[in-house]
Design an enzyme around this catalytic site. Structure first.
Site, PDB file in Angstrom:
ATOM      1  N   HIS A  38     -29.561 -57.229   0.647  1.00  0.00           N
ATOM      2  CA  HIS A  38     -30.480 -56.839   1.470  1.00  0.00           C
ATOM      3  C   HIS A  38     -30.852 -55.988  -0.299  1.00  0.00           C
ATOM      4  O   HIS A  38     -31.353 -55.256   0.085  1.00  0.00           O
ATOM      5  CB  HIS A  38     -29.744 -55.838   2.649  1.00  0.00           C
ATOM      6  CG  HIS A  38     -30.033 -56.295   3.700  1.00  0.00           C
ATOM      7  ND1 HIS A  38     -30.410 -56.847   4.831  1.00  0.00           N
ATOM      8  CD2 HIS A  38     -28.499 -56.486   4.443  1.00  0.00           C
ATOM      9  CE1 HIS A  38     -29.976 -56.818   5.858  1.00  0.00           C
ATOM     10  NE2 HIS A  38     -28.781 -57.569   5.177  1.00  0.00           N
ATOM     11  N   ASN A  68     -31.470 -56.422  12.621  1.00  0.00           N
ATOM     12  CA  ASN A  68     -31.659 -57.607  11.665  1.00  0.00           C
ATOM     13  C   ASN A  68     -32.959 -57.929  12.643  1.00  0.00           C
ATOM     14  O   ASN A  68     -33.320 -57.539  13.647  1.00  0.00           O
ATOM     15  CB  ASN A  68     -30.884 -58.140  11.789  1.00  0.00           C
ATOM     16  CG  ASN A  68     -30.000 -58.827  10.105  1.00  0.00           C
ATOM     17  OD1 ASN A  68     -29.107 -59.151   9.792  1.00  0.00           O
ATOM     18  ND2 ASN A  68     -30.512 -57.150   9.575  1.00  0.00           N
ATOM     19  N   TYR A 100     -21.674 -48.598   5.156  1.00  0.00           N
ATOM     20  CA  TYR A 100     -22.461 -48.186   4.020  1.00  0.00           C
ATOM     21  C   TYR A 100     -22.408 -47.065   3.558  1.00  0.00           C
ATOM     22  O   TYR A 100     -22.464 -47.039   2.147  1.00  0.00           O
ATOM     23  CB  TYR A 100     -23.392 -48.031   5.843  1.00  0.00           C
ATOM     24  CG  TYR A 100     -23.476 -49.680   6.177  1.00  0.00           C
ATOM     25  CD1 TYR A 100     -23.109 -50.307   6.684  1.00  0.00           C
ATOM     26  CD2 TYR A 100     -25.573 -50.972   5.615  1.00  0.00           C
ATOM     27  CE1 TYR A 100     -23.337 -51.626   7.046  1.00  0.00           C
ATOM     28  CE2 TYR A 100     -26.003 -50.951   6.112  1.00  0.00           C
ATOM     29  CZ  TYR A 100     -24.511 -52.087   7.018  1.00  0.00           C
ATOM     30  OH  TYR A 100     -25.059 -53.557   7.271  1.00  0.00           O
TER      31      TYR A 100
END
Ligand code: HEM
Length: 497
Positions: free
Chosen positions: A66, A139, A349
């Site tokens: 991303h 998404n 993350y």
């Protein structure tokens, strides 16, 4: 004027502050440098050294996935009461508004790659709630390629560049997918025209994962979240997307920025699907299987709210490149489910953000929660929030903090007992083709969409090795015998040499 009278961050574009070195010393000219006559330059010229040394360090690691994206600020508003399901503060009260930042992205390309590539799109929101930041890291497609967290790094490697040629590699791409056929449902979406959205404004968003909405009494329901674009779905064909990639690789970024600048604020309506734990037990699909949807005919959408994007960032790097979303940024009233991919993401993350942005990434203004107070996390590189001053770095009996009670013991569904197993989520079987087959029929309802799907696969798959092509024809035949045959015929026509 000899010096500036306010801090750098408060100057707006267009004001005329005095130019200085990084330590605030006024500089006569941005171009001049100190040297001996027309000989060597001087080490004492801090302006020059300061400028060069900072430039040398301008780049931070791009996101490992991303990397290319665009973002904006906005506001969420509750339109329907869901207090029967959750105690999330942000959702508590029709009309309640919460500020947010959004970031949209492609997945596989580098930071400078084309916006219109065939790829899922990232759809991330960070809500600045009174009880902490709540991130939705979603998404634009309702399912994903994998259901085993171990598969994420290896799957991503096949979508990126070949380690030797440094080229995108159709064999690698289809080799993975055809040997992990649980991916086929997502492949059906990706190679339809939904795989090349016209713009970030014209696509839906999906949580994909199952989450839990909880209440203080310990009860909970399972939910999936849908963000439906109020602009309507609009897509490119394969050829239109390719042409746009060549002419304007930043098309989606430009479209979002300029729409907001024109005052055309894009909005999305937020819905949830809800299953009680008892319904989940009897449900046909495993609710922790990320490759499956909850069919809307069986689990209808329930409206919750709406959000609008209405402000562009002032500085892309500060506010969008440095924004750090994580599925583990949750608030009271919502919890992760046992979906193993979600569980893997809870770790990944913040881990990558400590590497990408530094250990104090939550102190960067775009990430800073409204009301955080955690003096037990101290020091570290770039501690810029005052570092909690004199507050003790341990739970001191002399200066106790206020500790808010959490929900009581969770219901039966959360009492796990069992042996340690080392296993895949599930072996691929006939059930894995059922929803993909249904999607193939859905494509048939819009004229031209099945043809586009076959074409989109063929022009990509034709670059793969013959063994991989054969295995992939078999995968599509598992979805629908006619589909497998059509893809074979169209692909082989496109094979060069
Ligand atoms: C085990 C599976 C997964 C892993 C390990 C993983 C890991 C990552 C990592 C490391 C990043 C970069 C984050 C950053 O640098 O700030 C990222 C970004 C992202 N991922 Fe995942 N991911 C996984 C699955 C998924 C799934 C299933 C979704 C969607 C439901 C998703 C949506 C996103 C989005 C939207 C971003 C971009 C966030 C942004 O805009 O900054 N990922 N992922």
């Amino acid at each position: 004027m000899a010096s500036n009278t306010k801090p750098a961050s408060t100057f707006r574009y267009g004001e005329k502050p005095v130019y200085t070195t990084s330590n605030g010393c006024p500089v006569e000219s941005p171009q001049k440098f100190q040297r001996i006559s027309n000989g060597p330059v001087l080490l004492q010229d801090f302006h020059l050294l300061d400028l060069l040394a900072h430039f040398d360090r301008e780049r931070i690691p791009e996101r490992v996935v991303h990397a290319k994206g665009a973002g904006a600020y906005g506001e969420f508003e509750v339109t329907h009461d869901v207090s029967d399901l959750t105690s999330v503060d942000m959702l508590n009260g029709v009309g309640k508004k919460t500020p947010l930042v959004a970031r949209f992205s492609t997945v596989g390309g580098e930071k400078g790659s084309a916006d219109t590539a065939r790829d899922p799109r990232g759809f991330s929101l960070k809500f600045y709630t009174q009880e902490g930041n709540w991130d939705w890291v979603y998404n634009n497609t309702p399912v994903f390629f994998i259901r085993d967290p171990t598969n994420f790094p290896v799957f991503i490697h096949t979508q990126k560049r070949n380690p030797q040629t440094n080229l995108k590699d159709a064999t690698m791409f289809w080799d993975y997918l055809s040997t992990h056929q649980e991916s086929v449902h997502q492949v059906m979406t990706l190679f339809s025209d939904r795989g090349t959205p016209y713009s970030y404004r014209h696509m839906h968003g999906y949580s994909r994962h199952t989450h839990k909405f909880t209440k203080p009494d310990g009860s909970f329901v399972y939910v999936q979240t849908h963000l439906r674009t109020d602009q309507g779905i609009k897509t490119f064909t394969n050829e239109e997307a390719g042409k746009m990639a060549a002419e304007n690789p930043d098309w989606n970024t430009q479209d979002l920025f300029e729409a907001i600048q024109r005052g055309e604020y894009p909005s999305w309506s937020v819905f949830i699907q809800v299953l009680t734990p008892e319904q989940a037990e009897k449900f046909r699909w495993n609710i922790f299987d990320l490759t499956k949807v909850w069919p809307q005919a069986e689990v209808p959408l329930r409206p919750v709210g709406k959000f609008t994007l209405n402000r562009n960032p002032e500085n892309y790097f500060a506010e969008i490149e440095q924004v750090a979303f994580s599925p583990s940024h949750l608030v009271p009233g919502v919890e992760p489910s046992a979906d193993p991919v979600l569980q893997g993401r809870l770790f990944s993350y913040p881990d990558t953000q400590r590497h990408r942005l530094g250990v104090n990434y939550q102190q960067i203004p775009v990430n800073a929660p409204l009301n955080a107070f955690n003096p037990f996390q101290r020091d570290g590189a770039m501690a810029v929030n005052g570092n909690y001053g004199a507050n003790p770095g341990y739970p001191s009996s002399y200066h106790p903090l206020t500790y808010k009670p959490v929900s009581p013991a969770l219901a039966a569904h959360e009492q796990w007992a069992g042996s340690v197993v080392n296993a895949v989520f599930a072996e691929v079987g006939p059930a894995d083709y059922v929803q993909a087959a249904a999607l193939w029929q859905v494509l048939g309802r819009t004229p031209g969409q099945q043809d586009n799907f076959v074409h989109n696969v063929a022009v990509h798959l034709c670059g793969a090795h013959v063994d991989t092509r054969e295995r992939t024809y078999g995968m599509f035949a598992n979805v629908d015998a006619g589909l497998g045959a059509r893809i074979r015929e169209e692909t082989e026509k496109n094979v060069k040499n």
